[in-house]
Scaffold this motif. Structure first.
Motif, PDB file in Angstrom:
ATOM      1  N   ILE A 146       0.635  -1.111  -0.200  1.00  0.00           N
ATOM      2  CA  ILE A 146      -0.181   0.019   0.156  1.00  0.00           C
ATOM      3  C   ILE A 146       1.055   1.428   0.344  1.00  0.00           C
ATOM      4  N   ASP A 147       0.501   2.202  -1.167  1.00  0.00           N
ATOM      5  CA  ASP A 147       1.626   3.078  -1.059  1.00  0.00           C
ATOM      6  C   ASP A 147       0.393   4.207  -2.305  1.00  0.00           C
ATOM      7  N   ALA A 148       1.001   5.296  -2.377  1.00  0.00           N
ATOM      8  CA  ALA A 148       0.671   6.126  -3.905  1.00  0.00           C
ATOM      9  C   ALA A 148       1.520   5.790  -4.812  1.00  0.00           C
ATOM     10  N   GLN A 149       1.664   4.555  -5.023  1.00  0.00           N
ATOM     11  CA  GLN A 149       1.458   3.881  -6.685  1.00  0.00           C
ATOM     12  C   GLN A 149       1.350   2.487  -6.677  1.00  0.00           C
ATOM     13  N   HIS A 150       0.755   1.839  -5.423  1.00  0.00           N
ATOM     14  CA  HIS A 150      -0.165   0.388  -5.574  1.00  0.00           C
ATOM     15  C   HIS A 150      -1.762   0.503  -5.205  1.00  0.00           C
ATOM     16  N   TYR A 151      -2.351  -0.289  -6.028  1.00  0.00           N
ATOM     17  CA  TYR A 151      -3.242  -0.083  -5.550  1.00  0.00           C
ATOM     18  C   TYR A 151      -4.078  -1.531  -5.799  1.00  0.00           C
ATOM     19  N   PRO A 152      -4.916  -2.206  -5.506  1.00  0.00           N
ATOM     20  CA  PRO A 152      -5.382  -4.021  -5.292  1.00  0.00           C
ATOM     21  C   PRO A 152      -5.983  -3.690  -6.688  1.00  0.00           C
ATOM     22  N   VAL A 153      -6.146  -2.929  -7.597  1.00  0.00           N
ATOM     23  CA  VAL A 153      -7.324  -2.394  -9.290  1.00  0.00           C
ATOM     24  C   VAL A 153      -6.047  -2.260 -10.137  1.00  0.00           C
ATOM     25  N   PHE A 154      -5.578  -2.170 -11.121  1.00  0.00           N
ATOM     26  CA  PHE A 154      -5.159  -1.143 -11.719  1.00  0.00           C
ATOM     27  C   PHE A 154      -6.087  -1.396 -13.778  1.00  0.00           C
ATOM     28  N   HIS A 155      -5.268  -0.618 -14.053  1.00  0.00           N
ATOM     29  CA  HIS A 155      -5.601  -1.190 -15.901  1.00  0.00           C
ATOM     30  C   HIS A 155      -4.248  -1.127 -16.531  1.00  0.00           C
ATOM     31  N   GLN A 156      -4.827  -1.935 -17.494  1.00  0.00           N
ATOM     32  CA  GLN A 156      -2.736  -2.247 -18.117  1.00  0.00           C
ATOM     33  C   GLN A 156      -4.088  -2.590 -19.616  1.00  0.00           C
ATOM     34  N   LEU A 157      -2.969  -1.800 -20.187  1.00  0.00           N
ATOM     35  CA  LEU A 157      -2.824  -2.287 -22.151  1.00  0.00           C
ATOM     36  C   LEU A 157      -2.498  -2.703 -22.722  1.00  0.00           C
ATOM     37  N   GLU A 158      -2.637  -4.302 -22.825  1.00  0.00           N
ATOM     38  CA  GLU A 158      -2.279  -5.767 -23.519  1.00  0.00           C
ATOM     39  C   GLU A 158      -1.577  -5.639 -25.291  1.00  0.00           C
ATOM     40  N   ALA A 159      -1.072  -4.974 -25.995  1.00  0.00           N
ATOM     41  CA  ALA A 159      -0.659  -5.196 -27.595  1.00  0.00           C
ATOM     42  C   ALA A 159      -0.263  -6.318 -28.046  1.00  0.00           C
ATOM     43  N   VAL A 160      -0.758  -7.109 -28.833  1.00  0.00           N
ATOM     44  CA  VAL A 160       0.288  -8.242 -29.615  1.00  0.00           C
ATOM     45  C   VAL A 160       0.503  -8.348 -30.703  1.00  0.00           C
ATOM     46  N   ARG A 161       1.362  -8.725 -31.217  1.00  0.00           N
ATOM     47  CA  ARG A 161       1.520  -8.954 -33.463  1.00  0.00           C
ATOM     48  C   ARG A 161       2.349  -9.684 -33.446  1.00  0.00           C
ATOM     49  N   LEU A 162       1.978 -10.497 -34.547  1.00  0.00           N
ATOM     50  CA  LEU A 162       1.755 -11.776 -34.848  1.00  0.00           C
ATOM     51  C   LEU A 162       2.724 -11.507 -36.869  1.00  0.00           C
ATOM     52  N   PHE A 163       3.851 -12.124 -36.840  1.00  0.00           N
ATOM     53  CA  PHE A 163       4.323 -12.220 -38.729  1.00  0.00           C
ATOM     54  C   PHE A 163       4.666 -13.475 -38.859  1.00  0.00           C
ATOM     55  N   SER A 164       3.892 -13.719 -40.049  1.00  0.00           N
ATOM     56  CA  SER A 164       4.102 -15.123 -40.439  1.00  0.00           C
ATOM     57  C   SER A 164       5.618 -15.013 -41.497  1.00  0.00           C
ATOM     58  N   ARG A 165       6.254 -15.425 -41.813  1.00  0.00           N
ATOM     59  CA  ARG A 165       7.045 -15.835 -42.570  1.00  0.00           C
ATOM     60  C   ARG A 165       7.674 -14.821 -43.586  1.00  0.00           C
TER      61      ARG A 165
END
Length: 407
Positions: free
Chosen positions: A183-202
């Motif tokens: 518990i401090d100013a930087q941490h909370y039990p709930v936060f929000h994440q943005l995930e990026a994924v990219r795949l390449f064929s050969r």
């Protein structure tokens, strides 16, 4: 400047990917009134009971460890509330990807998913990412479990397998994630994440590379339930370069100069709160859950790219109380105590610091002393009202964590 912003803004996890085919109503908690009831201290039902969440019923067992505090946050979806600072961050990242990465038909290359349920199976959260059954990241002390088979997702990566199996090659996933933490100013039990994924064929990866038709994505090795095949060095270097360029462009856009068959790819995750705290100078992560008009109106912008610096609300004085106790001989984790303090103290609690550890020379028992800083974001707290909350924390620690109080 770009590298510095990256370090400050988010912890980026990058890896190669391949698959096989309330505070009630969100208001600040008031310390006045009656002491929190035992039922509010933890929503850990006995085996045989059930918890209702998002229209579904989940039977509870020995793994269930959700608190009322956390349950009150499920479904708030701050990232989808128009003009909320987390919504602004999501929209800015989304606009960047739409502009920078366009498919053959002129439509955005990346699709966006921001409304998946935060309730996932433990298979989605761990096994689909090849996380071993005995890996420490599965511990109850670090996660919120509905029961042994369902939990609140610990990361948006929990949805990767389903989206890749559906045939998607480039996507963003945005959502609330849940982790038991300090518990401090930087941490909370709930936060929000943005995930990026990219795949390449050969073909996509080696197009334009001299003699690219002779290069391969994978060396001669086989895939098992515990590991992926070994990627060739040429493929790794190209994907690494593409990921670095992607992150550099994204951070430059925000801050200025500041598994699939026969495919290879990258993925990264960014914490929206960390980005917003850096970009808008927001000092305390609890503010994102405030419904104080003085906070919210600062982010009602005509243009999502408009520069804004958070103007602090009045800084009310802190009230500090210490608590010390002897630890039980087993089954104690610091995150259990932090979760208990959050559940009872709510957003009155600014931070909790472990300030002393003592081992008795004769009994070999260990004592912890924590300093709890209480501070309301909208008014001054009195020692009397904080005292009631602090006493409830002491009593709950003895009752629920089996500690021996030294108070």
């Amino acid at each position: 400047m770009v590298c510095s912003a990256l370090r400050r803004a988010a912890h980026v996890r990058a890896y190669l990917v391949r698959t096989a085919s309330s505070v009630s109503g969100g208001h600040w908690h008031s310390a006045s009134g009656s002491r929190p009831a035992a039922s509010e201290s933890a929503a850990r039902g006995a085996p045989g009971s059930a918890v209702e969440l998002l229209g579904q019923s989940y039977p509870q067992d020995d793994y269930s460890n959700l608190s009322q505090k956390v349950l009150s946050r499920v479904g708030r979806n701050l990232h989808n509330q128009r003009h909320h600072p987390l919504w602004l961050m999501k929209e800015r990242v989304k606009a960047h990807f739409y502009k920078q990465y366009v498919g053959r038909s002129g439509t955005p290359l990346f699709s966006v998913y921001d409304d998946f349920s935060p309730v996932v199976t433990t298979w989605q959260n761990f096994d689909s990412l090849l996380i071993p059954a005995d890996h420490p990241s599965r511990k109850k002390g670090d996660n919120y479990y509905l029961n042994r088979t369902h939990m609140l997702r610990g990361h948006t990566s929990a949805h990767q397998w389903d989206l890749l199996r559906a045939g998607l090659d480039a996507f963003l996933v945005v959502g609330d994630v849940y982790r038991r933490d300090q518990i401090d100013a930087q941490h909370y039990p709930v936060f929000h994440q943005l995930e990026a994924v990219r795949l390449f064929s050969r073909h996509q990866l080696f197009a334009g590379v001299p003699d690219g038709e002779s290069l391969q994505l994978f060396e001669q090795s086989s895939r098992s339930a515990h590991k992926q095949e070994t990627h060739t060095m040429e493929a790794v270097k190209l994907v690494e370069f593409d990921l670095k360029q992607t992150l550099t462009r994204l951070v430059t856009h925000l801050f200025g100069d500041a598994g699939a068959q026969d495919k290879i790819g990258w993925a990264f995750g960014l914490g929206l709160e960390r980005l917003a705290m850096v970009l808008y100078d927001i000092p305390d992560i609890r503010l994102f859950w405030s419904e104080d008009e003085r906070f919210l109106k600062q982010f009602r912008l005509a243009d999502i790219n408009q520069k804004v610096k958070f103007q602090p609300l009045s800084k009310y004085p802190a009230v500090i109380n210490d608590i010390s106790f002897w630890l039980p001989s087993e089954n104690y984790t610091e995150n259990d105590f932090y979760d208990l303090v959050r559940t009872i103290g709510g957003d009155l609690v600014e931070k909790v610091d472990l300030i002393d550890t003592f081992e008795h020379p004769k009994t070999r028992k260990t004592s912890h002393c924590y300093r709890i800083t209480y501070r309301h974001m909208e008014r001054t707290l009195s020692q009397r009202e904080v005292g009631r909350v602090h006493q409830a924390v002491q009593e709950a620690a003895v009752r629920l964590l089996a500690v021996e109080g030294r108070f």
